[in-house]
Design a protein around this motif. Structure first.
Motif, PDB file in Angstrom:
ATOM      1  N   ILE A   1       1.833  -3.460  -4.437  1.00 46.06           N
ATOM      2  CA  ILE A   1       0.996  -2.271  -4.618  1.00 46.06           C
ATOM      3  C   ILE A   1       0.615  -2.106  -6.086  1.00 46.06           C
TER       4      ILE A   1
ATOM      5  N   VAL B   1      -5.150   0.229  -0.635  1.00 46.43           N
ATOM      6  CA  VAL B   1      -4.180  -0.853  -0.838  1.00 46.43           C
ATOM      7  C   VAL B   1      -3.255  -0.959   0.375  1.00 46.43           C
ATOM      8  N   LEU B   2      -2.755   0.175   0.835  1.00 46.66           N
ATOM      9  CA  LEU B   2      -1.824   0.183   1.961  1.00 46.66           C
ATOM     10  C   LEU B   2      -2.475  -0.344   3.237  1.00 46.66           C
TER      11      LEU B   2
ATOM     12  N   ASP C   1      -2.092  -4.601  -7.208  1.00 49.41           N
ATOM     13  CA  ASP C   1      -3.413  -4.273  -6.663  1.00 49.41           C
ATOM     14  C   ASP C   1      -4.018  -3.056  -7.352  1.00 49.41           C
TER      15      ASP C   1
ATOM     16  N   GLN D   1      -2.357   7.267  -9.667  1.00 55.24           N
ATOM     17  CA  GLN D   1      -1.759   6.055  -9.100  1.00 55.24           C
ATOM     18  C   GLN D   1      -0.255   6.030  -9.356  1.00 55.24           C
TER      19      GLN D   1
ATOM     20  N   ILE E   1      -4.612   4.431  -3.421  1.00 52.47           N
ATOM     21  CA  ILE E   1      -3.455   3.727  -2.858  1.00 52.47           C
ATOM     22  C   ILE E   1      -3.610   3.494  -1.367  1.00 52.47           C
TER      23      ILE E   1
END
Length: 362
Positions: A128, A143-144, A131, A108, A140
């Motif tokens: 970001i 999240v994006l 989260d 991460q 990730i």
């Protein structure tokens, strides 16, 4: 009330004269095309109240009503907007040291470092980080996906008849419009498509649109005055799609102001698409968001991807505007240089530097 008449080569220039002379409170009384020394031009009649209005209750009591207090506050928002912007910046500076890398997994952290290198801004990085911190097993990309949406530019998804392409000069509005029109014509040869220019009869964009309309058997129209657009609306039932190339807006003119002048505002069958390049500065993107703000704004189209060095601005703009990305454009040719956007395309672009056409961006 003070009333004046202004003439210029096109409505945009005439409107600029009105704004410079009479200010923001000017009311447009008429917008017509006239002939001056054998040349067609735009004539605008505008008026402004020469004396400030004061309510009788205020005059008698010396006190403002609630409505007047609100009005005064709204007219003096610039100061507190600047202050709030500074406060938000200070908050972000305080938060950044608290974004302890130890709270994330090595994978991460690596992703966060990559996002920062791609010039993803601090606000998005903070979101970001929070989260990812809440779930050490979270990727990730998941999240994006919550920060950026896509909506493919296609006849199925974009159901309006009128599609107007807005954005700063040089962003690629004209070439994007042509690419989308040719792509749709190829997919549906029976589609009745019209290309229209609203640049006031100036610039090479008009010639490009007219040229490709003639070559491809598409209709072509010019919008110089409000009446031209009203006429095009009357004949809209002759077309399945009408693509309109808007001019770059000069000075402090906003898309809402321009749209109101030409009759675009409030048209239920029309939507705007904001055309941008990834290599503008963060300050410029913030200005563009203000300048092109509109309830009719439906998507963002990113162009000239093959010329960009970083792609974090795509994520920054999606986070700030809430608008989906509808198309990605790259390369100088008009064929095979535009793709309806998907999240996967954008992540490949962001992490692998892979253009939608398959080429690797160096």
């Amino acid at each position: 009330m003070r009333m004046k008449t202004y003439r210029a080569a096109n409505s945009t220039a005439a409107f600029a004269k009105v704004k410079a002379d009479l200010g923001e409170d000017a009311v447009i009384l008429s917008n017509t095309t006239v002939t001056d020394n054998g040349t067609k031009c735009c004539e605008i009649v505008a008026a402004v109240d020469s004396t400030p209005t004061v309510s009788s209750s205020s005059q008698q009591t010396g006190l403002q009503t609630k409505a007047e207090v609100v009005e005064d506050a709204l007219q003096n928002t610039v100061g507190w907007q600047q202050e709030w912007s500074q406060i938000k910046g200070q908050i972000m500076q305080l938060m950044k040291p608290q974004m302890d890398p130890a709270q994330l997994t090595p994978k991460q952290n690596l992703a966060m470092q990559y996002m920062e290198r791609e010039e993803v801004n601090d606000k998005v990085l903070a979101k970001i980080f929070c989260d990812l911190r809440s779930d050490k097993n979270r990727s990730i990309v998941t999240v994006l996906d919550t920060l950026l949406g896509t909506k493919k530019f296609s006849a199925k998804n974009m159901t309006k008849t009128f599609h107007a392409f807005a954005g700063p000069g040089g962003s690629g509005k004209t070439s994007t419009l042509v690419r989308l029109a040719l792509k749709e014509k190829k997919e549906n040869p029976k589609a009745r498509i019209c290309l229209a220019t609203a640049d006031g009869g100036r610039g090479k964009g008009r010639l490009i649109l007219k040229h490709y309309a003639e070559l491809s058997g598409l209709a072509f129209r010019e919008i110089i005055t409000r009446e031209d657009f009203l006429h095009l609306k009357k004949e809209a039932n002759q077309f399945d799609r009408i693509f309109i190339d808007l001019p770059g807006l000069s000075g402090t003119t906003t898309l809402e102001e321009w749209g109101a002048l030409y009759g675009f505002s409030g048209s239920e069958d029309l939507e705007y698409h904001l055309v941008l390049n990834p290599y503008y500065s963060q300050v410029q993107f913030e200005k563009f968001l203000e300048k092109y703000k509109s309830e009719q704004l439906a998507s963002v189209i990113w162009t000239k991807l093959d010329e960009a060095c970083t792609f974090g601005s795509i994520l920054n703009m999606a986070f700030a505007s809430g608008l989906p990305v509808s198309a990605l454009s790259y390369g100088s040719g008009l064929k095979n240089s535009l793709a309806p956007a998907t999240n996967e395309m954008i992540w490949r672009l962001l992490f692998m530097r892979k253009l939608p056409g398959g080429d690797i961006q160096q």
